[in-house]
Structures are given as structure tokens and as C-alpha cells.
Design a protein around this motif. Structure first.
Motif, PDB file in Angstrom:
ATOM      1  N   VAL A  48      -6.786  23.176  19.092  1.00  0.00           N
ATOM      2  CA  VAL A  48      -6.599  24.478  18.452  1.00  0.00           C
ATOM      3  C   VAL A  48      -6.059  24.289  17.038  1.00  0.00           C
ATOM      4  O   VAL A  48      -6.549  24.905  16.091  1.00  0.00           O
ATOM      5  CB  VAL A  48      -5.650  25.372  19.289  1.00  0.00           C
ATOM      6  CG1 VAL A  48      -5.190  26.579  18.505  1.00  0.00           C
ATOM      7  CG2 VAL A  48      -6.333  25.806  20.583  1.00  0.00           C
ATOM      8  N   THR A  49      -5.066  23.420  16.891  1.00  0.00           N
ATOM      9  CA  THR A  49      -4.484  23.226  15.556  1.00  0.00           C
ATOM     10  C   THR A  49      -5.447  22.499  14.625  1.00  0.00           C
ATOM     11  O   THR A  49      -5.511  22.814  13.437  1.00  0.00           O
ATOM     12  CB  THR A  49      -3.134  22.485  15.620  1.00  0.00           C
ATOM     13  OG1 THR A  49      -3.311  21.226  16.253  1.00  0.00           O
ATOM     14  CG2 THR A  49      -2.094  23.302  16.359  1.00  0.00           C
ATOM     15  N   GLY A  62      -7.945  25.008  13.608  1.00  0.00           N
ATOM     16  CA  GLY A  62      -7.274  25.911  12.674  1.00  0.00           C
ATOM     17  C   GLY A  62      -7.165  25.304  11.284  1.00  0.00           C
ATOM     18  O   GLY A  62      -7.358  25.983  10.282  1.00  0.00           O
ATOM     19  N   SER A 121     -17.304  30.386  12.674  1.00  0.00           N
ATOM     20  CA  SER A 121     -16.676  29.948  13.925  1.00  0.00           C
ATOM     21  C   SER A 121     -17.553  28.943  14.668  1.00  0.00           C
ATOM     22  O   SER A 121     -17.031  27.995  15.267  1.00  0.00           O
ATOM     23  CB  SER A 121     -16.314  31.135  14.817  1.00  0.00           C
ATOM     24  OG  SER A 121     -17.454  31.858  15.175  1.00  0.00           O
ATOM     25  N   ILE A 149     -11.193  28.662  21.136  1.00  0.00           N
ATOM     26  CA  ILE A 149     -11.142  28.503  19.687  1.00  0.00           C
ATOM     27  C   ILE A 149     -12.139  29.430  19.012  1.00  0.00           C
ATOM     28  O   ILE A 149     -11.811  30.129  18.049  1.00  0.00           O
ATOM     29  CB  ILE A 149     -11.378  27.028  19.298  1.00  0.00           C
ATOM     30  CG1 ILE A 149     -10.170  26.183  19.726  1.00  0.00           C
ATOM     31  CG2 ILE A 149     -11.666  26.882  17.811  1.00  0.00           C
ATOM     32  CD1 ILE A 149     -10.393  24.695  19.661  1.00  0.00           C
ATOM     33  N   MET A 205     -11.107  32.422  16.499  1.00  0.00           N
ATOM     34  CA  MET A 205     -11.596  32.467  15.112  1.00  0.00           C
ATOM     35  C   MET A 205     -12.323  33.776  14.841  1.00  0.00           C
ATOM     36  O   MET A 205     -12.093  34.424  13.812  1.00  0.00           O
ATOM     37  CB  MET A 205     -12.535  31.298  14.823  1.00  0.00           C
ATOM     38  CG  MET A 205     -11.838  30.043  14.462  1.00  0.00           C
ATOM     39  SD  MET A 205     -13.029  28.802  13.905  1.00  0.00           S
ATOM     40  CE  MET A 205     -11.997  27.347  13.980  1.00  0.00           C
ATOM     41  N   MET A 234      -5.140  33.028   9.350  1.00  0.00           N
ATOM     42  CA  MET A 234      -4.446  31.930  10.017  1.00  0.00           C
ATOM     43  C   MET A 234      -3.445  32.448  11.044  1.00  0.00           C
ATOM     44  O   MET A 234      -3.354  31.908  12.154  1.00  0.00           O
ATOM     45  CB  MET A 234      -3.753  31.022   8.987  1.00  0.00           C
ATOM     46  CG  MET A 234      -4.726  30.309   8.058  1.00  0.00           C
ATOM     47  SD  MET A 234      -6.112  29.475   8.903  1.00  0.00           S
ATOM     48  CE  MET A 234      -5.241  28.329   9.953  1.00  0.00           C
ATOM     49  N   TYR A 241      -5.552  33.901  13.915  1.00  0.00           N
ATOM     50  CA  TYR A 241      -6.180  32.827  14.687  1.00  0.00           C
ATOM     51  C   TYR A 241      -5.179  32.170  15.635  1.00  0.00           C
ATOM     52  O   TYR A 241      -5.440  32.009  16.828  1.00  0.00           O
ATOM     53  CB  TYR A 241      -6.790  31.772  13.754  1.00  0.00           C
ATOM     54  CG  TYR A 241      -7.159  30.500  14.466  1.00  0.00           C
ATOM     55  CD1 TYR A 241      -8.261  30.455  15.317  1.00  0.00           C
ATOM     56  CD2 TYR A 241      -6.383  29.355  14.348  1.00  0.00           C
ATOM     57  CE1 TYR A 241      -8.586  29.293  16.018  1.00  0.00           C
ATOM     58  CE2 TYR A 241      -6.705  28.196  15.023  1.00  0.00           C
ATOM     59  CZ  TYR A 241      -7.804  28.171  15.861  1.00  0.00           C
ATOM     60  OH  TYR A 241      -8.114  27.028  16.558  1.00  0.00           O
ATOM     61  N   LEU A 242      -4.037  31.799  15.105  1.00  0.00           N
ATOM     62  CA  LEU A 242      -3.061  31.113  15.943  1.00  0.00           C
ATOM     63  C   LEU A 242      -2.498  32.049  17.009  1.00  0.00           C
ATOM     64  O   LEU A 242      -2.340  31.655  18.166  1.00  0.00           O
ATOM     65  CB  LEU A 242      -1.934  30.523  15.096  1.00  0.00           C
ATOM     66  CG  LEU A 242      -1.072  29.499  15.822  1.00  0.00           C
ATOM     67  CD1 LEU A 242      -1.906  28.325  16.324  1.00  0.00           C
ATOM     68  CD2 LEU A 242       0.041  29.006  14.917  1.00  0.00           C
ATOM     69  N   SER A 248      -5.069  32.423  19.703  1.00  0.00           N
ATOM     70  CA  SER A 248      -5.168  31.179  20.472  1.00  0.00           C
ATOM     71  C   SER A 248      -4.022  31.066  21.469  1.00  0.00           C
ATOM     72  O   SER A 248      -4.235  30.707  22.632  1.00  0.00           O
ATOM     73  CB  SER A 248      -5.147  29.966  19.537  1.00  0.00           C
ATOM     74  OG  SER A 248      -6.266  29.961  18.700  1.00  0.00           O
ATOM     75  N   GLU A 306       1.123  25.040  12.052  1.00  0.00           N
ATOM     76  CA  GLU A 306       0.613  25.618  13.294  1.00  0.00           C
ATOM     77  C   GLU A 306       1.394  25.096  14.503  1.00  0.00           C
ATOM     78  O   GLU A 306       1.781  25.876  15.377  1.00  0.00           O
ATOM     79  CB  GLU A 306      -0.866  25.288  13.478  1.00  0.00           C
ATOM     80  CG  GLU A 306      -1.793  26.007  12.530  1.00  0.00           C
ATOM     81  CD  GLU A 306      -3.230  25.563  12.729  1.00  0.00           C
ATOM     82  OE1 GLU A 306      -4.010  26.394  13.208  1.00  0.00           O
ATOM     83  OE2 GLU A 306      -3.549  24.388  12.431  1.00  0.00           O
TER      84      GLU A 306
END
Length: 173
Positions: A4-5, A8, A45, A58, A62, A90, A93-94, A97, A158
Motif C-alpha cells: 500500500v505504501t 502510494g 490506478s 490499492i 486510488m 494522498m 488514498y491512505l 487503504s 505513509e
């Protein structure tokens, strides 16, 4: 949440126009100019999601983050990727996730709600809580010159936001 990171960081690099290093995934946002925004988001994505156990999460995160950050944009233009859009993307997204991971980790807990409406409300509240927590931990770090960070620095930001979010979530329960 290592993939994931890393994904990202790839998203961050694509949005800031940073060149990809050896073995790093990238996409040229200029090649998407003029496409309907939803197609450009899908292309971004798809290009930045590797095929592994977290790929669906993910890709969904995204898409969710880009749709929110580019809300109201009909035709994609790379010039619409402002610093604010990068920060919003960002964080979104995080947060998404982490939310998706929490839902997956909770397994059948959502089935314990009395009604589907209560389950949906709990899910919505959790999503909002996670976004607030991630925003609280990430926004101050990204508020200055967001484009000055490199991929590795974004991975570190992240990772720390994930750790801080999980700690806060565990204290909240």
C-alpha cells in the motif's frame, strides 16, 4: 501494508511528475490529457497497481481518492493536479487503504449489526473517522512544499500515518 505504501509512493510520484527510478512504476499524466476524468483516473490506478494480494484494495483506494480529489473535473488536464489535489489524494488514498484493511480485519463483525442500515452507518462512520485521523497525522507533514518529497520520504510519511492511525483506532475501541 507495505505494498500500500509503495503504491502510494508511486501515486505521489506520478502526481508530482517525479521520474521513475529503475523498477518503479510510473505513468505519464500528460498522455491522459483530454480524456474524460473517470477514464484518466482508471488508467492511473491501473498503471500504478501491482498484481499482488493487495491489488484490489490499492486500486479501490486510488480510485476513491482520485475521484474525491478531482471532484467536478470532467476532462482530465494534468494542470489540475495542484498541491492541494496532491495532498487531498494522498490523504484520501491512505485513509481509504486503512479503512479497507480494517474492514477486512474485522471479518464478520459487520454482520453483527441489527439491520443493514446500521451496518452501513457504522461503516460510513468508520470511514470518516479514519480519514480524520489520517488527515490529522499527514496534513501537517504535507502542508508546506509537498512536491519537495521523494518516493522514500512519502513511504515514511505513509508508514508513520498508518502506525499513528492504528494506535488511535486501538485506543478508541
Amino acid at each position: 501494508m507495505g505494498s500500500v505504501t509503495l503504491a502510494g509512493a508511486g501515486l505521489f510520484a506520478a502526481l508530482t511528475g517525479a521520474p521513475a527510478g529503475p523498477g518503479e512504476t510510473s505513468i505519464d499524466l500528460g498522455s491522459l490529457a483530454g480524456l474524460p476524468c473517470e477514464l484518466a483516473i482508471s488508467a492511473i490506478s491501473q498503471a500504478l497497481t501491482t498484481e499482488d494480494g493487495d491489488s484490489e484494495k490499492i486500486r479501490a483506494a486510488m480510485n476513491h481518492a482520485l475521484v474525491e480529489a478531482l471532484d467536478g473535473v470532467e476532462v482530465f488536464d494534468p494542470q489540475c493536479i495542484t498541491d492541494d489535489v496532491i495532498v487531498d489524494t494522498m490523504i484520501g488514498y491512505l485513509a481509504e487503504s486503512i479503512f479497507l484493511q480494517m474492514v477486512m480485519d474485522s471479518d464478520k463483525a459487520w454482520n453483527k449489526a441489527d439491520t443493514p442500515a446500521k451496518a452501513m452507518r457504522a461503516e460510513t462512520e468508520l470511514r470518516e473517522l479514519v480519514k480524520v485521523v489520517v488527515d490529522k497525522h499527514m496534513a501537517p507533514k504535507l502542508s508546506k512544499n509537498v512536491r519537495a518529497f521523494n518516493r522514500q520520504q512519502m513511504v515514511q510519511i505513509e508508514r508513520q500515518a498508518i502506525i499513528d492511525s492504528w494506535k488511535e483506532w486501538e485506543a478508541y475501541q
